[in-house]
Write a protein that holds these residues in place. Structure first.
Motif, mmCIF file in Angstrom:
data_model
loop_
_atom_site.group_PDB
_atom_site.id
_atom_site.type_symbol
_atom_site.label_atom_id
_atom_site.label_comp_id
_atom_site.label_asym_id
_atom_site.label_seq_id
_atom_site.Cartn_x
_atom_site.Cartn_y
_atom_site.Cartn_z
ATOM 1 N N ARG A 174 -5.495 5.282 12.667
ATOM 2 C CA ARG A 174 -4.433 5.534 13.532
ATOM 3 C C ARG A 174 -4.253 4.452 14.354
ATOM 4 N N PRO A 175 -3.005 4.057 14.723
ATOM 5 C CA PRO A 175 -1.848 4.805 14.139
ATOM 6 C C PRO A 175 -1.320 4.824 12.873
ATOM 7 N N PHE A 176 -0.702 5.674 12.366
ATOM 8 C CA PHE A 176 -0.263 5.999 10.858
ATOM 9 C C PHE A 176 0.733 4.532 10.805
ATOM 10 N N THR A 177 0.444 4.127 9.543
ATOM 11 C CA THR A 177 1.158 2.967 9.151
ATOM 12 C C THR A 177 2.275 3.494 8.264
ATOM 13 N N THR A 178 3.750 2.835 8.211
ATOM 14 C CA THR A 178 4.805 3.479 7.352
ATOM 15 C C THR A 178 4.368 3.663 5.875
ATOM 16 N N PRO A 179 3.580 2.733 5.372
ATOM 17 C CA PRO A 179 3.401 3.002 3.910
ATOM 18 C C PRO A 179 2.479 4.129 3.913
ATOM 19 N N VAL A 180 1.630 4.838 4.540
ATOM 20 C CA VAL A 180 0.863 5.908 4.327
ATOM 21 C C VAL A 180 1.773 7.040 4.469
ATOM 22 N N LEU A 181 2.612 7.021 5.644
ATOM 23 C CA LEU A 181 3.585 8.041 5.616
ATOM 24 C C LEU A 181 4.384 8.499 4.611
ATOM 25 N N ARG A 182 4.910 7.361 3.965
ATOM 26 C CA ARG A 182 5.616 7.415 2.763
ATOM 27 C C ARG A 182 5.034 7.885 1.611
#
Length: 328
Positions: free
Chosen positions: A182-190
């Motif tokens: 945490r915090p979430f990275t954009t690649p992980v969310l995608r």
């Protein structure tokens, strides 16, 4: 109206606290269908469950529930509308259909780590296997399904594949706890969102295949439930075994009948053919016209199974009974 592509689906929303979870649960009705995917480090009884990604039609909004942050509260927090509704009750409710791709490790993690017995599952990996033309002895992975079966434009296909590969490379290089950072990275969310955004598209693709027929739905439900039951069993579940790649109907004689029909066999009522039940097995209710294609198919598949999967001892009697019925 065509299903939306991943690029037109709204960005995912994070559910990281009790209030956000209460609000989200209130959007899931008693007759809803949801698309679900789980992520964690070595997902299953020997690892962790960090994230649950959920897509609820027709809203199309993807939610990522942070199990790592909320722990057991992720499953016990009541809905804003009804104190009796929790994420646990939703996942365990057989009337709320859950679509997943290969439910096995997901079911194992839910049961072993949080005592959640998921039910009402339709495993889309099995739907692909059941409706595939040709040899369906083996199941395929989500990546191959997206590549083969979705008509995404080139940019979408490249972006989806690159996101998957980038995250996997990081995991392979030692960043195994990537879903707990945490915090979430954009690649992980995608990565998380992408895995559920393609599920409704794949379902539609398989339900429009020539081999699809609603009469197979019961087989699909039963096979999905058996996967869940086996994955949740105290003994006998192998999360990495080679046999995981074998479809549930691959060693069943009914599999040959189904594939035989796809190869051009004609099925007629058993009552119209004298002697069609001489072997005493009336479970199929069909009298099948033999073809060279069927004979070749049976021989090739039986040899494959006996050689590579140790099924020879159980398969030979089944094949003997089968050949009595379909060959002159």
């Amino acid at each position: 109206m065509a299903s939306p592509s991943p690029s037109t689906t709204p960005n995912p929303s994070l559910v990281t606290n009790v209030q956000a979870l209460r609000n989200f649960l209130a959007t899931i009705g008693p007759s809803s269908s949801i698309y679900v995917d789980l992520e964690g480090t070595n997902l299953g009884r020997g690892g962790t469950l960090d994230l649950i990604t959920v897509l609820v039609p027709p809203d199309r909004k993807v939610r990522i529930i942070d199990v790592n942050a909320m722990g057991n509260q992720a499953f016990t927090t009541p809905s804003k509308k009804d104190d009796n509704v929790t994420l646990k009750s939703i996942l365990e409710d057989p009337s709320i259909r859950k679509y997943l791709w290969d439910v096995r490790n997901d079911a194992d993690a839910l049961k072993s780590l949080y005592h959640v017995a998921i039910s009402g599952v339709i495993d889309l990996q099995l739907l692909e296997n059941l409706t595939r033309q040709g040899n369906s002895f083996y199941v395929i992975g989500l990546d191959k399904a997206v590549e083969n079966d979705l008509r995404l434009d080139q940019r979408e296909q490249i972006e989806w594949k690159k996101t998957k590969e980038d995250i996997r490379k990081r995991m392979a290089s030692g960043d195994s706890g990537i879903f707990s950072i945490r915090p979430f990275t954009t690649p992980v969310l995608r990565y998380c969102a992408g895995d559920v955004q393609v599920l409704p598209l794949l379902r539609k693709a398989y339900e429009t295949r020539p081999a699809y027929t609603p009469k197979w739905w019961t087989h699909l439900e039963n096979a999905s439930a058996k996967r869940v039951k086996k994955a949740c069993s105290a003994k006998g579940y192998d999360a990495t075994g080679a046999t995981r790649a074998v479809g549930p109907w691959g060693s069943d004689p009914a599999y040959f009948f189904r594939k035989g029909k796809q190869l051009g066999l004609r099925a007629t009522s058993s009552t119209s053919q004298k002697g069609s039940q001489k072997d005493g097995n009336q479970s199929e209710g069909l009298c099948l016209k033999p073809t060279k294609e069927l004979a070749l198919f049976v021989l090739v598949e039986s040899q494959r199974q006996a050689t590579h999967h140790g099924l020879g001892s159980t398969l030979i009697p089944k094949l003997a009974s089968l050949m009595k019925r379909v060959m002159p």
